[in-house]
Write a protein that holds these residues in place. Sequence first.
Motif, PDB file in Angstrom:
ATOM      1  N   SER A 161       0.821  -1.202   0.000  1.00 47.03           N
ATOM      2  CA  SER A 161       0.000   0.000   0.000  1.00 47.03           C
ATOM      3  C   SER A 161       0.862   1.262   0.000  1.00 47.03           C
ATOM      4  O   SER A 161       0.555   2.233  -0.690  1.00 47.03           O
ATOM      5  N   SER A 172       0.811   3.907  -2.956  1.00 47.40           N
ATOM      6  CA  SER A 172       0.353   5.252  -2.589  1.00 47.40           C
ATOM      7  C   SER A 172       1.377   6.307  -2.997  1.00 47.40           C
ATOM      8  O   SER A 172       1.025   7.366  -3.530  1.00 47.40           O
ATOM      9  N   THR A 208       1.342   6.763  -6.744  1.00 44.57           N
ATOM     10  CA  THR A 208       0.115   7.465  -7.141  1.00 44.57           C
ATOM     11  C   THR A 208       0.287   8.963  -6.946  1.00 44.57           C
ATOM     12  O   THR A 208      -0.057   9.754  -7.827  1.00 44.57           O
ATOM     13  N   VAL A 253      -4.392   1.343  -5.218  1.00 44.90           N
ATOM     14  CA  VAL A 253      -4.607   2.064  -3.961  1.00 44.90           C
ATOM     15  C   VAL A 253      -6.031   1.822  -3.453  1.00 44.90           C
ATOM     16  O   VAL A 253      -6.259   1.700  -2.248  1.00 44.90           O
ATOM     17  N   TYR A 309      -5.118   3.573   1.028  1.00 44.36           N
ATOM     18  CA  TYR A 309      -4.125   4.637   0.890  1.00 44.36           C
ATOM     19  C   TYR A 309      -3.315   4.741   2.176  1.00 44.36           C
ATOM     20  O   TYR A 309      -3.873   4.817   3.267  1.00 44.36           O
ATOM     21  N   ASP A 310      -2.001   4.755   2.052  1.00 48.73           N
ATOM     22  CA  ASP A 310      -1.102   4.853   3.206  1.00 48.73           C
ATOM     23  C   ASP A 310      -0.776   6.321   3.466  1.00 48.73           C
ATOM     24  O   ASP A 310      -0.182   6.990   2.612  1.00 48.73           O
ATOM     25  N   ASP A 311      -1.152   6.821   4.643  1.00 48.20           N
ATOM     26  CA  ASP A 311      -0.947   8.229   4.994  1.00 48.20           C
ATOM     27  C   ASP A 311       0.511   8.675   4.971  1.00 48.20           C
ATOM     28  O   ASP A 311       0.797   9.861   4.868  1.00 48.20           O
ATOM     29  N   ALA A 334       2.563   8.210   2.662  1.00 45.86           N
ATOM     30  CA  ALA A 334       3.013   8.359   1.279  1.00 45.86           C
ATOM     31  C   ALA A 334       3.520   9.764   0.969  1.00 45.86           C
ATOM     32  O   ALA A 334       4.518   9.918   0.267  1.00 45.86           O
ATOM     33  N   HIS A 368      -2.622  13.763  -2.161  1.00 47.13           N
ATOM     34  CA  HIS A 368      -2.562  13.121  -0.838  1.00 47.13           C
ATOM     35  C   HIS A 368      -3.838  13.386  -0.041  1.00 47.13           C
ATOM     36  O   HIS A 368      -4.446  12.460   0.504  1.00 47.13           O
ATOM     37  N   LEU A 388      -6.841  11.512  -1.665  1.00 45.87           N
ATOM     38  CA  LEU A 388      -6.799  10.058  -1.490  1.00 45.87           C
ATOM     39  C   LEU A 388      -6.957   9.670  -0.026  1.00 45.87           C
ATOM     40  O   LEU A 388      -7.611   8.667   0.292  1.00 45.87           O
ATOM     41  N   ARG A 389      -6.410  10.464   0.872  1.00 50.16           N
ATOM     42  CA  ARG A 389      -6.561  10.168   2.306  1.00 50.16           C
ATOM     43  C   ARG A 389      -8.027  10.263   2.710  1.00 50.16           C
ATOM     44  O   ARG A 389      -8.521   9.450   3.477  1.00 50.16           O
TER      45      ARG A 389
END
Length: 197
Positions: free
Chosen positions: A52, A56, A59, A117, A122-124, A126, A187, A190-191
Amino acid sequence: MDIVPLSLKIAYTLFLGILVPVYWIYWGPKNFLWFSDIALLATATALWLESSLLASMMTLAVVLPELAWNVDFFGRLITGRQLLGLSNYMFDQGKALPLRALSLFHVVLPVVLLWLVYRLGYDDRAWLFQTVVALIVLPLTYWLTGPADNVNWVYGPGGSAQTRMHPRAYLALTMILFPLVIYLPTHLLLRTLLGRG
């Protein structure tokens, strides 16, 4: 059970097995400093590891620039007019059609990344990690390439070098703009939409 189908992992890897040697021979190794090419390669790792974080990061790195590339490419394909100049090489008859066809990965890559993703979450982290990557890649690109290449636009916006400010001042500005103007809005979106954790 794997989240990413094995068939996608294999097909993606086989495509890279064709693209990488062709690009290396035709464009040279410095071409792989483009964020889109970095993302293309890193996405293979993200697919196989089902990471992830890596998905992320890539992306963030390319979705907005790839959107601009696609608008430019399809806009010119439909209207015959140059919009942004990002995909001019796709219409250069002096370049072999199969070589240009390989660059259609710009159409598929953002779709694969957004799907990945979506599937993995989504990995914060990123934004921070991709910012660190950019702060390494941009000066490296400036050092290893020249204004004629303008890889990652480190010498000027679009296809040519700018002349309004000192080149290193422009590079510093680019190092600020990538994380704040390209990565941060993506970011935050997506978050909000896909974050899981």
